[in-house]
Motif scaffolding. Structure first.
Motif, PDB file in Angstrom:
ATOM      1  N   LEU A   1      -1.016   3.173  -8.465  1.00  0.00           N
ATOM      2  CA  LEU A   1      -0.265   2.503  -7.395  1.00  0.00           C
ATOM      3  C   LEU A   1      -1.209   1.747  -6.461  1.00  0.00           C
ATOM      4  O   LEU A   1      -0.888   0.648  -5.986  1.00  0.00           O
ATOM      5  N   LYS A   2      -2.369   2.320  -6.220  1.00  0.00           N
ATOM      6  CA  LYS A   2      -3.358   1.612  -5.388  1.00  0.00           C
ATOM      7  C   LYS A   2      -3.800   0.325  -6.086  1.00  0.00           C
ATOM      8  O   LYS A   2      -3.914  -0.729  -5.452  1.00  0.00           O
ATOM      9  N   LEU A   3      -4.047   0.427  -7.393  1.00  0.00           N
ATOM     10  CA  LEU A   3      -4.445  -0.775  -8.142  1.00  0.00           C
ATOM     11  C   LEU A   3      -3.343  -1.830  -8.077  1.00  0.00           C
ATOM     12  O   LEU A   3      -3.614  -3.022  -7.916  1.00  0.00           O
ATOM     13  N   ALA A   4      -2.084  -1.377  -8.187  1.00  0.00           N
ATOM     14  CA  ALA A   4      -0.960  -2.320  -8.151  1.00  0.00           C
ATOM     15  C   ALA A   4      -0.872  -2.984  -6.781  1.00  0.00           C
ATOM     16  O   ALA A   4      -0.694  -4.213  -6.680  1.00  0.00           O
ATOM     17  N   CYS A   5      -1.007  -2.201  -5.715  1.00  0.00           N
ATOM     18  CA  CYS A   5      -0.882  -2.763  -4.360  1.00  0.00           C
ATOM     19  C   CYS A   5      -2.043  -3.702  -4.041  1.00  0.00           C
ATOM     20  O   CYS A   5      -1.851  -4.747  -3.407  1.00  0.00           O
ATOM     21  N   GLU A   6      -3.248  -3.334  -4.499  1.00  0.00           N
ATOM     22  CA  GLU A   6      -4.409  -4.218  -4.297  1.00  0.00           C
ATOM     23  C   GLU A   6      -4.193  -5.545  -5.031  1.00  0.00           C
ATOM     24  O   GLU A   6      -4.451  -6.624  -4.496  1.00  0.00           O
ATOM     25  N   ALA A   7      -3.711  -5.428  -6.272  1.00  0.00           N
ATOM     26  CA  ALA A   7      -3.489  -6.637  -7.070  1.00  0.00           C
ATOM     27  C   ALA A   7      -2.417  -7.495  -6.415  1.00  0.00           C
ATOM     28  O   ALA A   7      -2.524  -8.728  -6.381  1.00  0.00           O
TER      29      ALA A   7
END
Ligand code: NAD
Length: 314
Positions: free
Chosen positions: A268-274
């Motif tokens: 989820l962190k990767l998704a939000c950063e992206a």
């Protein structure tokens, strides 16, 4: 360590039985919970696997299954036809390729990163490989350790067509589905978009079961209705967050095993950063990230991600 023992047939030499051989020399870097089972499936498929991991225990598991322990990542990669990495995060992957693997790779080798990492790093590494004339794909997986062991992972692959075709036969030995998602980084894009749906639907499903409970609606009855109505999702029918309706779901074993909440938080962190980098608005993904952060802060990182229902109960 001296490379390739004399008794070891190279992937291009004719095998003793005269049949055409698809055997390749494969370097496998990172043979932990996921990589260990994946590397063993390549051994079972008849490939010559040279494994490297910082953990002696992780290495011991794969050498017991027929892989050869390499002394370093460079040692594993030198002379290999295929280089696979299955490492924790983007910084490990970048350091491995930029630090050693790009330089050690043979010109004809295909480089396959199966780790879940940020899209930007995957894209940059794919482009750096292409600039060196090397074939590289990002190939993150869906499916946990059971699927890694069983060879039933789903691979989402980003990279040029030719690199995808070169990687495909190797990935098929470790998974049940190998899907080309687009150019460099698009495998990671598919993975985080998929897992953002998964995180958000699990939160929504868990919320609904808690509300049903508080309204006096029996959990099994609610499941019987909603799993056949428009509230249905994978989170409900495969990983139902309350015990009972789906006997195989982690809720029935106090949320042990399954897909760890800490890994869901990572995705989820990767998704939000992206999303931030791409200028996309993802309020549901951000809400799910905040809730999983809370679960992890409360010591729930090792539990299955459906344990979010406990947090929502209060
Ligand atoms: P893990 O920690 O069990 O394995 C990673 C391995 O990499 C460890 O054994 C570690 O010692 C090794 N390592 C770290 N740095 C290294 C280096 N520089 N050189 C060599 N070895 C190094 O993690 P895992 O669960 O196997 O996950 C691996 C990747 O797969 C992660 O990116 C994760 O997000 C992703 N993933 C995991 C699951 C899952 O259910 N575990 C599911 C899908 C995707």
């Amino acid at each position: 360590m001296t490379r390739r023992k004399a008794w070891r047939p190279s992937s291009k030499s004719a095998p003793a039985n005269g049949q055409a051989s698809n055997m390749a020399i494969i370097a496998f870097i990172g043979v932990g919970n996921m990589g260990g089972g994946m590397a063993l499936n390549l051994v079972k498929a008849g490939h010559e696997v040279w494994a490297f991991d910082l953990s002696a225990d992780a290495l011991a598991r794969v050498t017991a299954g027929g892989a050869t322990a390499a002394g370093s990542a460079v040692d594993a990669a030198t002379g290999a036809d295929v280089i696979v990495t299955m490492l924790p995060a983007g910084r490990h992957v970048r350091a491995a390729y930029e630090g050693e693997l790009f330089a050690a790779a043979q010109p004809h080798a295909v480089l396959i990163d199966c780790s879940t990492i940020d899209v930007a790093t995957a894209k940059a590494l794919g482009e750096a490989a292409a600039a060196r004339g090397l074939a590289m794909v990002d190939a993150p997986v869906s499916g946990g350790t059971a699927a890694a062991d069983a060879g039933t992972l789903t691979f989402m692959v980003g990279g040029p067509d030719a690199a995808f075709e070169q990687a495909r036969p190797v990935l098929e030995k470790m998974g049940k589905a190998v899907i080309h998602a687009g150019g460099p980084g698009m495998g990671q894009a598919a993975k985080i978009c998929n897992n953002m749906i998964l995180g958000a639907t699990m939160v929504a499903t868990a919320e609904a079961f808690v509300l049903a409970e508080k309204l006096g609606l029996d959990a099994q009855t609610f499941f019987d209705i909603s799993s056949k109505a428009s509230g249905q999702s994978w989170s409900m029918t495969s990983y139902c967050p309350v015990p009972g309706p789906v006997p195989t779901s982690p809720a029935n074993r106090d949320y042990a095993g399954g897909f760890a909440a800490a890994l869901m938080l990572k995705d989820l962190k990767l998704a939000c950063e992206a999303a931030q980098g791409a200028g996309a608005s993802v309020p549901m993904g951000a809400a799910a990230e905040a809730l999983y952060q809370l679960l992890v802060n409360n010591g729930g990182g090792g539990q299955d991600f459906s344990a979010i229902v406990k947090l929502l109960r209060g």
